[in-house]
Write a protein that holds these residues in place. Structure first.
Motif, PDB file in Angstrom:
ATOM      1  N   THR A 411      48.509 -28.371  71.140  1.00 13.21           N
ATOM      2  CA  THR A 411      47.458 -27.368  71.179  1.00 13.21           C
ATOM      3  C   THR A 411      47.036 -27.028  72.603  1.00 13.21           C
ATOM      4  OG1 THR A 411      46.659 -28.113  69.046  1.00 13.21           O
ATOM      5  CG2 THR A 411      45.159 -26.779  70.350  1.00 13.21           C
ATOM      6  N   GLY A 412      47.012 -28.051  73.481  1.00  6.74           N
ATOM      7  CA  GLY A 412      46.629 -27.757  74.862  1.00  6.74           C
ATOM      8  C   GLY A 412      47.557 -26.751  75.492  1.00  6.74           C
ATOM      9  N   GLY A 413      48.882 -26.942  75.330  1.00  6.33           N
ATOM     10  CA  GLY A 413      49.839 -25.972  75.848  1.00  6.33           C
ATOM     11  C   GLY A 413      49.709 -24.648  75.145  1.00  6.33           C
ATOM     12  N   HIS A 414      49.422 -24.680  73.870  1.00  2.48           N
ATOM     13  CA  HIS A 414      49.250 -23.444  73.096  1.00  2.48           C
ATOM     14  C   HIS A 414      48.087 -22.622  73.645  1.00  2.48           C
ATOM     15  CE1 HIS A 414      48.585 -20.687  69.781  1.00  2.48           C
ATOM     16  NE2 HIS A 414      47.362 -21.192  69.619  1.00  2.48           N
ATOM     17  N   VAL A 415      46.983 -23.290  73.975  1.00  2.42           N
ATOM     18  CA  VAL A 415      45.819 -22.578  74.515  1.00  2.42           C
ATOM     19  C   VAL A 415      46.198 -21.830  75.785  1.00  2.42           C
ATOM     20  CG1 VAL A 415      43.565 -22.892  75.617  1.00  2.42           C
ATOM     21  CG2 VAL A 415      44.082 -24.072  73.476  1.00  2.42           C
ATOM     22  N   LYS A 416      46.910 -22.490  76.698  1.00  2.00           N
ATOM     23  CA  LYS A 416      47.314 -21.851  77.958  1.00  2.00           C
ATOM     24  C   LYS A 416      48.279 -20.705  77.715  1.00  2.00           C
ATOM     25  CE  LYS A 416      48.183 -21.539  82.462  1.00  2.00           C
ATOM     26  NZ  LYS A 416      49.264 -20.560  82.455  1.00  2.00           N
ATOM     27  N   ARG A 417      49.320 -20.944  76.888  1.00  6.52           N
ATOM     28  CA  ARG A 417      50.342 -19.917  76.679  1.00  6.52           C
ATOM     29  C   ARG A 417      49.775 -18.705  75.931  1.00  6.52           C
ATOM     30  NH1 ARG A 417      53.080 -24.580  75.237  1.00  6.52           N
ATOM     31  NH2 ARG A 417      52.859 -24.013  73.030  1.00  6.52           N
ATOM     32  N   SER A 418      49.037 -18.949  74.859  1.00  7.49           N
ATOM     33  CA  SER A 418      48.507 -17.824  74.073  1.00  7.49           C
ATOM     34  C   SER A 418      47.515 -17.006  74.892  1.00  7.49           C
ATOM     35  CB  SER A 418      47.847 -18.334  72.791  1.00  7.49           C
ATOM     36  OG  SER A 418      46.785 -19.225  73.089  1.00  7.49           O
ATOM     37  N   SER A 419      46.752 -17.654  75.784  1.00  3.74           N
ATOM     38  CA  SER A 419      45.832 -16.917  76.657  1.00  3.74           C
ATOM     39  C   SER A 419      46.600 -16.032  77.628  1.00  3.74           C
ATOM     40  CB  SER A 419      44.939 -17.899  77.424  1.00  3.74           C
ATOM     41  OG  SER A 419      44.166 -18.676  76.536  1.00  3.74           O
ATOM     42  N   ASP A 420      47.727 -16.537  78.137  1.00  5.14           N
ATOM     43  CA  ASP A 420      48.561 -15.718  79.029  1.00  5.14           C
ATOM     44  C   ASP A 420      49.168 -14.546  78.278  1.00  5.14           C
ATOM     45  OD1 ASP A 420      47.991 -17.395  81.104  1.00  5.14           O
ATOM     46  OD2 ASP A 420      49.824 -18.576  80.928  1.00  5.14           O
ATOM     47  N   VAL A 421      49.529 -14.744  76.995  1.00  2.00           N
ATOM     48  CA  VAL A 421      50.049 -13.637  76.187  1.00  2.00           C
ATOM     49  C   VAL A 421      48.976 -12.573  75.990  1.00  2.00           C
ATOM     50  CG1 VAL A 421      50.920 -12.989  73.910  1.00  2.00           C
ATOM     51  CG2 VAL A 421      51.757 -15.066  75.015  1.00  2.00           C
ATOM     52  N   VAL A 422      47.719 -13.010  75.740  1.00  2.00           N
ATOM     53  CA  VAL A 422      46.608 -12.062  75.628  1.00  2.00           C
ATOM     54  C   VAL A 422      46.488 -11.225  76.895  1.00  2.00           C
ATOM     55  CG1 VAL A 422      44.088 -11.873  75.556  1.00  2.00           C
ATOM     56  CG2 VAL A 422      45.267 -13.353  73.931  1.00  2.00           C
ATOM     57  N   GLU A 423      46.628 -11.871  78.049  1.00  2.00           N
ATOM     58  CA  GLU A 423      46.532 -11.146  79.325  1.00  2.00           C
ATOM     59  C   GLU A 423      47.632 -10.098  79.450  1.00  2.00           C
ATOM     60  OE1 GLU A 423      46.194 -12.038  84.135  1.00  2.00           O
ATOM     61  OE2 GLU A 423      46.406 -13.681  82.705  1.00  2.00           O
ATOM     62  N   ILE A 424      48.858 -10.439  79.037  1.00  2.00           N
ATOM     63  CA  ILE A 424      49.961  -9.473  79.090  1.00  2.00           C
ATOM     64  C   ILE A 424      49.667  -8.270  78.204  1.00  2.00           C
ATOM     65  CG2 ILE A 424      52.385  -9.124  78.455  1.00  2.00           C
ATOM     66  CD1 ILE A 424      52.870 -12.066  79.291  1.00  2.00           C
ATOM     67  N   ILE A 425      49.170  -8.524  76.982  1.00  2.00           N
ATOM     68  CA  ILE A 425      48.884  -7.429  76.030  1.00  2.00           C
ATOM     69  C   ILE A 425      47.736  -6.564  76.530  1.00  2.00           C
ATOM     70  CG2 ILE A 425      48.077  -6.914  73.702  1.00  2.00           C
ATOM     71  CD1 ILE A 425      49.523  -9.460  72.769  1.00  2.00           C
TER      72      ILE A 425
END
Length: 610
Positions: A411-425
């Protein structure tokens, strides 16, 4: 004849509807302000509103209507323009005409209510009851009109004399905790001027008395200025207390007359007979170069008739050469005073007077500079404290994310990666908006809103801290009971966001973070959680920021390794995401997601799941 004219003019005066705005001085003033008592502001905590638990702040506002004129205010009404969304709860002692705009249909709804004495089934406009209290929602652009109570003595308002010329009325407004109520007020009113009642002789006596007074005033006026013309010593001494330079201009025949000047100026203007020529010379002699353009505009004789059409005096402050003390520069006030008008009410004879206001202006400028410095220092301090608080919040959120990640291993890695995906979108949406090719429903996402969405994204899974490790880390499929427990994490996430951000962040950011945390598992077809179709979270009912988070959350889950599955290929993940547009996801996101695909695949290639 005179009596008839007097009666007609008095009637016209009494019929005239006047308007006065809050903050302006005049014959009638209005001021709307919060009551300062300890018991006049309160909180309604943790109450249900539209299916959510909220905290409201209630505030009592007083409105003072004052009559400074020599006439009675015979009729009046108060208009309050709403500048920020709020709720009205009560008013006294009159009735309130509420103008409420339906933002969906564009239809205006209007109803007049006595908010102290009403029946629930009589209320036709939009309203709510929060713990038995009436909440009538008002949005920016709505307004209310208060009609005073004759029985309560709010009308008429006598001429001002201590307390006699004032009426105080009150309102109660509610707002979500942390927000302020913004509005402005204006008052429409009629003045009533009395005249002698009864027989015509009384009217004639009044007219004769007025005529005598005007005649005396005229004699005094003629005597005063004829004395000035002859430079009578006593009059000059009196005038010199106000003006040290005094000139008279006739706009019809361009005549110019110097009434009084200091010696150095007298030598220049003593022989002038043309007003136009004389006043064109004044700026060159008296004023400093830095304000020359404004000075020339002020002394433009061609514009004087228009500027003085509806007033008897206009003035301006300019920096001038100090001809009195020969010490550099000083501030003087230039006044244009009408002393004679023609039959068309146009100004004909104008007095131009100069007076020393150097000490007054310098003190005002010093106070202004001091206030600007104070405001700047205060703004810098607030900015520093805000950054400090935001940094603490980021560390708290990061620590919680790491804590959750340590429990399930992903989940910790998921939080970082999904937040970066939000930034891209989000950056793709903002780019489209700036290029003039926006997705219409996402057009309202500005750079500021986009930054708030990106900043709020890491908080979306904070609620997983409440989920038991045996469920969070289970390698196989969850049972229905276990899945129900897992689904509660979105509600817990929203609660944690409110707890962390409330009272320390702007409400707009709190709302975005809460929507992302609570609703990122809602589906476009209404089959998501925690509310789904039954809670109105279907289609456009899902907050936009939650729709974006849903895309990022699911995509990262597909292409990342989890305790219960291996990472999926980009091609398969892309196929599943596109198939979900219109069922699980907002179909309008299809075009945005497709445009982001190269950046997403590059990101995951450069940041493999450890």
């Amino acid at each position: 004849m005179n009596s008839g004219i007097h009666i007609y003019r008095t009637n016209q005066f009494n019929k005239q509807v006047r308007t006065s705005y809050e903050g302006r001085l005049g014959e009638c003033t209005v001021e709307l302000f919060p009551r300062a008592g300890v018991a006049d502001s309160w909180e309604k905590r943790d109450v249900e509103y539209k299916g959510e638990i909220c905290t409201f702040t209630g505030m009592t506002y007083d409105c003072a209507v004052k009559n400074y004129s020599d006439s009675v205010i015979s009729d009046w009404s108060l208009r309050v323009n709403i500048r920020r969304d709020c709720f009205i709860n009560n008013s006294w002692c009159g009735t309130v005409e509420i103008h409420q705009m339906d933002r969906d249909t564009g239809e205006e709804k209007v109803q007049t209510l006595d908010l102290r004495d009403y029946k629930k089934d009589e209320i036709k406009i939009k309203h709510y009851f929060v713990t038995q209290d009436l909440f009538i929602p008002l949005t920016a652009g709505d307004y209310i009109i208060y009609h005073p109570s004759l029985a309560s003595g709010e009308m008429p308002v006598q001429a001002f004399n201590g307390e006699a010329g004032r009426v105080i009325l009150g309102f109660i407004f509610y707002q979500f905790k942390g927000r302020e109520v913004f509005f402005d007020a204006s008052i429409k009113y009629q003045l009533h001027k009395g005249f002698f009642q009864g027989t015509a002789p009384k009217i004639l006596i009044l007219c004769f008395a007025v005529w005598i007074m005007l005649f005396i005033v005229r004699i005094i006026f003629v005597f005063t200025f004829s004395t000035l013309k002859k430079e009578n010593a006593s009059v000059i001494r009196a005038i010199s207390k106000i003006y040290y330079n005094l000139y008279k201009a006739n706009l019809d025949n361009d005549a110019f007359q110097e009434i009084r000047s200091i010696d150095s100026v007298h030598k220049i203007f003593a022989d002038f007979t043309s007003a136009r020529t004389a006043f064109e010379k004044i700026p060159d002699i008296l004023y400093k170069h830095e304000n020359m353009d404004e000075v020339r505009d002020f002394y433009n004789v061609d514009t004087w008739k228009e500027r003085l059409k509806d007033t008897d005096i206009c003035s301006a402050d300019f920096k001038a050469v100090d001809l009195i003390n020969n010490s550099g520069s000083c501030w003087i006030r230039t006044n244009l005073i009408v002393c004679k008008r023609n039959a068309k009410k146009e100004p004909v004879e104008i007095i131009c007077g100069l007076q020393d206001v150097d000490e007054e202006v310098r003190e005002r400028e010093e106070n202004k500079l001091m206030m600007e410095r104070f405001t700047t220092d205060l703004s810098n301090e607030v900015a520093e404290q805000t950054l400090h608080i935001q940094e603490i919040q980021r560390k708290v959120v990061s620590s919680l994310g790491d804590m959750i990640g340590s429990r399930d291993g992903n989940t910790g890695g998921h939080v970082k990666r999904s937040s970066d995906v939000v930034e891209i979108i989000v950056k793709e949406i903002i780019r489209r908006n700036a290029s003039g090719n926006p997705i219409p429903k996402y057009k309202k996402i500005t750079e500021k809103i986009g930054e708030e969405i990106i900043r709020a994204a890491p908080m979306h899974d904070l609620g997983k801290i409440f989920i038991d490790t045996s469920i969070l880390c289970k390698p196989g499929k969850l049972t229905p009971e276990e899945y129900d427990i897992m689904k509660t994490h979105s509600e817990h996430s929203g609660e944690i966001v409110n707890l962390i951000l409330r009272d320390v962040e702007e409400q707009s950011f709190v709302d975005i973070a809460y929507n992302i945390a609570r609703y990122h598992h809602e589906r476009w077809d209404g089959k998501g959680y925690p509310e789904g179709e039954s809670g109105g979270k279907i289609g456009e009912g899902i907050p936009i920021e939650a729709r974006i988070m849903a895309i990022a959350d699911v995509y990262d889950a597909l292409v990342s390794k989890r305790c219960y599955k291996e990472a999926m290929s980009f091609e398969m993940a892309n196929k599943i995401m596109l198939e979900g547009m219109g069922t699980q996801f907002d179909p309008a996101m299809k075009e945005i997601f497709t445009a982001c695909r190269p950046d997403l695949e590059r990101y995951y290639s450069e940041n493999p799941d450890d």
